[in-house]
Design a protein around this motif. Structure first.
Motif, PDB file in Angstrom:
ATOM      1  N   PRO A 450     -14.903   9.161   8.844  1.00 25.52           N
ATOM      2  CA  PRO A 450     -15.407   7.782   8.894  1.00 25.52           C
ATOM      3  C   PRO A 450     -14.306   6.744   9.096  1.00 25.52           C
ATOM      4  O   PRO A 450     -14.504   5.761   9.815  1.00 25.52           O
ATOM      5  N   PHE A 451     -13.147   6.951   8.497  1.00 25.22           N
ATOM      6  CA  PHE A 451     -12.063   5.989   8.690  1.00 25.22           C
ATOM      7  C   PHE A 451     -11.521   6.048  10.118  1.00 25.22           C
ATOM      8  O   PHE A 451     -11.133   5.025  10.690  1.00 25.22           O
ATOM      9  N   THR A 452     -11.490   7.233  10.712  1.00 25.80           N
ATOM     10  CA  THR A 452     -11.081   7.345  12.118  1.00 25.80           C
ATOM     11  C   THR A 452     -12.068   6.614  13.012  1.00 25.80           C
ATOM     12  O   THR A 452     -11.679   5.885  13.940  1.00 25.80           O
ATOM     13  N   ALA A 453     -13.353   6.817  12.723  1.00 25.50           N
ATOM     14  CA  ALA A 453     -14.385   6.128  13.501  1.00 25.50           C
ATOM     15  C   ALA A 453     -14.244   4.608  13.355  1.00 25.50           C
ATOM     16  O   ALA A 453     -14.353   3.863  14.339  1.00 25.50           O
ATOM     17  N   LEU A 454     -13.976   4.150  12.146  1.00 23.05           N
ATOM     18  CA  LEU A 454     -13.812   2.721  11.898  1.00 23.05           C
ATOM     19  C   LEU A 454     -12.617   2.171  12.663  1.00 23.05           C
ATOM     20  O   LEU A 454     -12.669   1.069  13.236  1.00 23.05           O
ATOM     21  N   THR A 455     -11.543   2.937  12.709  1.00 24.06           N
ATOM     22  CA  THR A 455     -10.348   2.511  13.439  1.00 24.06           C
ATOM     23  C   THR A 455     -10.629   2.396  14.928  1.00 24.06           C
ATOM     24  O   THR A 455     -10.225   1.427  15.596  1.00 24.06           O
ATOM     25  N   VAL A 456     -11.326   3.400  15.485  1.00 18.91           N
ATOM     26  CA  VAL A 456     -11.652   3.383  16.914  1.00 18.91           C
ATOM     27  C   VAL A 456     -12.572   2.205  17.232  1.00 18.91           C
ATOM     28  O   VAL A 456     -12.377   1.492  18.228  1.00 18.91           O
ATOM     29  N   VAL A 457     -13.573   1.991  16.373  1.00 12.73           N
ATOM     30  CA  VAL A 457     -14.524   0.903  16.582  1.00 12.73           C
ATOM     31  C   VAL A 457     -13.807  -0.449  16.625  1.00 12.73           C
ATOM     32  O   VAL A 457     -14.164  -1.351  17.400  1.00 12.73           O
ATOM     33  N   ALA A 458     -12.774  -0.600  15.798  1.00 16.63           N
ATOM     34  CA  ALA A 458     -12.044  -1.870  15.717  1.00 16.63           C
ATOM     35  C   ALA A 458     -11.431  -2.279  17.053  1.00 16.63           C
ATOM     36  O   ALA A 458     -11.222  -3.463  17.309  1.00 16.63           O
ATOM     37  N   PHE A 459     -11.154  -1.308  17.916  1.00 14.73           N
ATOM     38  CA  PHE A 459     -10.537  -1.617  19.209  1.00 14.73           C
ATOM     39  C   PHE A 459     -11.552  -1.962  20.294  1.00 14.73           C
ATOM     40  O   PHE A 459     -11.182  -2.455  21.355  1.00 14.73           O
ATOM     41  N   PHE A 460     -12.831  -1.688  20.054  1.00 13.66           N
ATOM     42  CA  PHE A 460     -13.826  -1.852  21.118  1.00 13.66           C
ATOM     43  C   PHE A 460     -14.940  -2.848  20.801  1.00 13.66           C
ATOM     44  O   PHE A 460     -15.686  -3.235  21.692  1.00 13.66           O
ATOM     45  N   ILE A 461     -15.080  -3.232  19.526  1.00 16.95           N
ATOM     46  CA  ILE A 461     -16.131  -4.176  19.156  1.00 16.95           C
ATOM     47  C   ILE A 461     -15.505  -5.513  18.813  1.00 16.95           C
ATOM     48  O   ILE A 461     -14.561  -5.576  18.010  1.00 16.95           O
ATOM     49  N   PRO A 462     -15.994  -6.588  19.410  1.00 12.45           N
ATOM     50  CA  PRO A 462     -15.440  -7.925  19.097  1.00 12.45           C
ATOM     51  C   PRO A 462     -15.530  -8.212  17.610  1.00 12.45           C
ATOM     52  O   PRO A 462     -16.479  -7.824  16.933  1.00 12.45           O
TER      53      PRO A 462
END
Length: 555
Positions: A450-462
């Motif tokens: 989940p933390f990896t997913a959160l990190t990836v999301v941070a780069f693609f979602i405004p």
């Protein structure tokens, strides 16, 4: 393997009070004729020893010399069912609270139900707040566990507590005065590697008349038993057939071996292990110079196939940091040490006092280390290496790690059944160490995905969209914790090769975040198995590497 002599004990001569000592002391009453009892013995029965046996039997004796292999076969023909029962449930009967036979105690079930109800109610009433709290708590545990490992490993890097035994000390030992040493080797479906195993153990530098190698084979595993026979092991190799029963695990087999072991010292090796030839003698010296509270000596582990692929390189980095820094750091801080699954050398009497291994715990080694620590015992480290085969295939790796992580979950639950009592017994500092290492490790791995997913999301979602679910402070603290935690573990794995001089491994530590994702997948599999089949032993297949351990060992 030489032909086996069939021994048939007269059950009327056997005494229940003596049963556990027959195999351990190497004698067994066979028959009575004209008032004289024939006693089978695998070691000289003279002097006081003969007088004691005669007094125990209550009649004059006639000695018949046999091999320990034949004597144990005769013993198991009579006591096999009792040995199997004790191997499975001896610890549970002695101390139910210390057994993983039941996943959760009644108190833990109540606490878990209450916690789930509270979380579910909060999620319905305050969904965003609940999500933030859960993620925040997981983030704190993740960072705390990682920081703990980092601090312990750094402390370990400043010390070298390995009990260093020199070649001169080994050469000074008198073979005639060495104690009996028992080697237990649990094997299951290992026909591919047992021939190599016999060769590896045959190279041990220890007098054959004082070395007892017991290969533990499950009753239905005819293929492995036949492969052992084809390898023609020496006479001091005993093949002990483990009667069918549940749970079918490595610690249950080891408990059966412990029941018949004669050695003052005892070591566990896995089927693919290649210990250094002088390891047993080094350990004898190390035990002789330690105080009685040191009941285990751990030899280092390394991999002969470290260069095989990326996975074996990551495995080697992890083990280097663990054995060279973490164990030393835990030792110097007097913190509980979870043992490795192989090359653990025990004082046999102390191991029996501890109740042996928990057959219901799939990381029986870690559990035993914590149990020993709770009683004030210590673990030493001896300067000898056992070469192993690192798992080189992804599916097998995830299965192996899921078992290890499930075992950490079991161990955490077992030793947390009475948390206040445990804290009073071992102290708050050691209790915190136990919680962060044994309990924190599975939680950390569960948090990686989940933390990896959160990190990836941070780069693609405004950010204006992301901030609807996560306030800035929560999001950035969680992200920072995750990045710091990964950075620390990369650094620790880079440290690993320095003591061993394998500097070619250093750069591979940069892949540790990917390696942790594999652990996270294994952690979720472990959690599912903890719920559905907690005592299932995920078998790790060996003998798949094309590398020759003789070419790579001890280089």
């Amino acid at each position: 393997m030489t032909a086996r002599t069939t021994l048939t004990p007269d059950r009327r001569l056997l005494r229940a009070a003596s049963s556990e000592r027959y195999a351990r002391e190497g004698w067994l009453p066979l028959a009575m004729e004209d008032g004289v009892v024939t006693v089978a013995t695998s070691s000289p029965l003279v002097g006081r020893r003969r007088s004691r046996v005669e007094a125990e039997i209550g009649a004059p004796i006639r000695v018949r010399t046999v091999s320990q292999r034949d004597l144990i076969a005769a013993y198991m023909s009579v006591y096999g069912a009792e040995v199997a029962d004790l191997a499975a449930d001896g610890l549970y009967r002695k101390n139910p609270a210390m057994s993983a036979r039941h996943v959760l105690s009644r108190g833990q079930v109540v606490a878990l139900v209450v916690a789930l109800v509270v979380i579910a109610a909060a999620a319905v009433l305050w969904p965003l707040v609940t999500l933030m709290v859960v993620v925040g708590v997981a983030s704190v545990i993740f960072l705390a566990s990682t920081l703990f490992k980092f601090e312990v490993a750094l402390r370990g890097s400043r010390f070298d507590l390995v009990d260093r035994v020199t070649a001169e000390e080994v050469a000074a030992l008198d073979d005639a005065e060495l104690p009996i040493y028992t080697v237990l080797v649990p094997v299951f479906r290992e026909a591919r590697v047992v021939g190599r195993l016999v060769d590896n153990l045959g190279r041990l530098d220890y007098p054959a008349d004082r070395l007892e190698v017991i290969i533990l084979v499950e009753e239905e595993d005819d293929e492995t038993r036949e492969a052992i026979a084809r390898s023609e092991p020496p006479e001091n190799f005993v093949i002990l057939t483990i009667p069918k029963g549940a749970p079918q695990t490595k610690p249950r087999a080891c408990n059966a071996g412990l029941e018949v072991a004669r050695g003052e010292y005892l070591v566990i090796y896995d089927a693919e292990d290649a210990p250094e030839p002088d390891q047993l003698k080094k350990t004898v010296v190390a035990f002789q110079r330690s105080d009685p509270s040191t009941v285990v000596m751990q030899a280092a582990l390394n991999y002969f196939n470290a260069r095989e692929n990326v996975l074996t390189r990551m495995f080697s980095l992890e083990y280097s940091y663990w054995f060279d820094y973490m164990l030393t750091g835990l030792d110097v801080a007097d913190l509980p040490i979870p043992l490795g699954g192989t090359s653990n050398h025990f004082r046999t009497a102390a191991l029996r006092e501890l109740g042996g291994w928990d057959p219901y715990n799939v990381t029986e080694d870690a559990d035993l280390g914590i149990r020993a620590s709770a009683l004030g015992y210590r673990v030493g480290v001896v300067n000898s290496t056992t070469m192993e085969e690192a798992t080189s295939r992804m599916g097998i790796f995830v299965g192996q790690r899921s078992r290890w992580i499930k075992g950490y979950m079991q161990t955490a639950l077992v030793h947390a059944r009475q948390p206040l009592r445990l804290a009073r017994t071992i102290g708050l500092r050691r209790f915190a160490s136990f919680a962060l290492l044994i309990g924190g490790t599975p939680v950390t791995f569960l948090g990686v995905l989940p933390f990896t997913a959160l990190t990836v999301v941070a780069f693609f979602i405004p950010w204006d969209q992301l901030s609807v679910a996560f306030p800035a402070v929560v999001f950035w603290v969680c992200l920072l914790n995750f990045l710091i935690g990964n950075g620390l573990m990369v650094y620790l794995n880079m440290m690993g090769p320095y003591k061993r001089g394998t500097f070619w491994l250093v750069a591979w530590a940069l892949l540790n975040p990917v390696y942790w994702i594999l652990h996270s997948l294994a952690a979720y599999k472990a959690l599912w198995q903890l719920i559905t089949k907690p005592h299932y032993w995920e078998k790790t297949e060996h003998g798949l590497s094309e590398f020759d351990e003789r070419a790579a060992a001890f280089a």
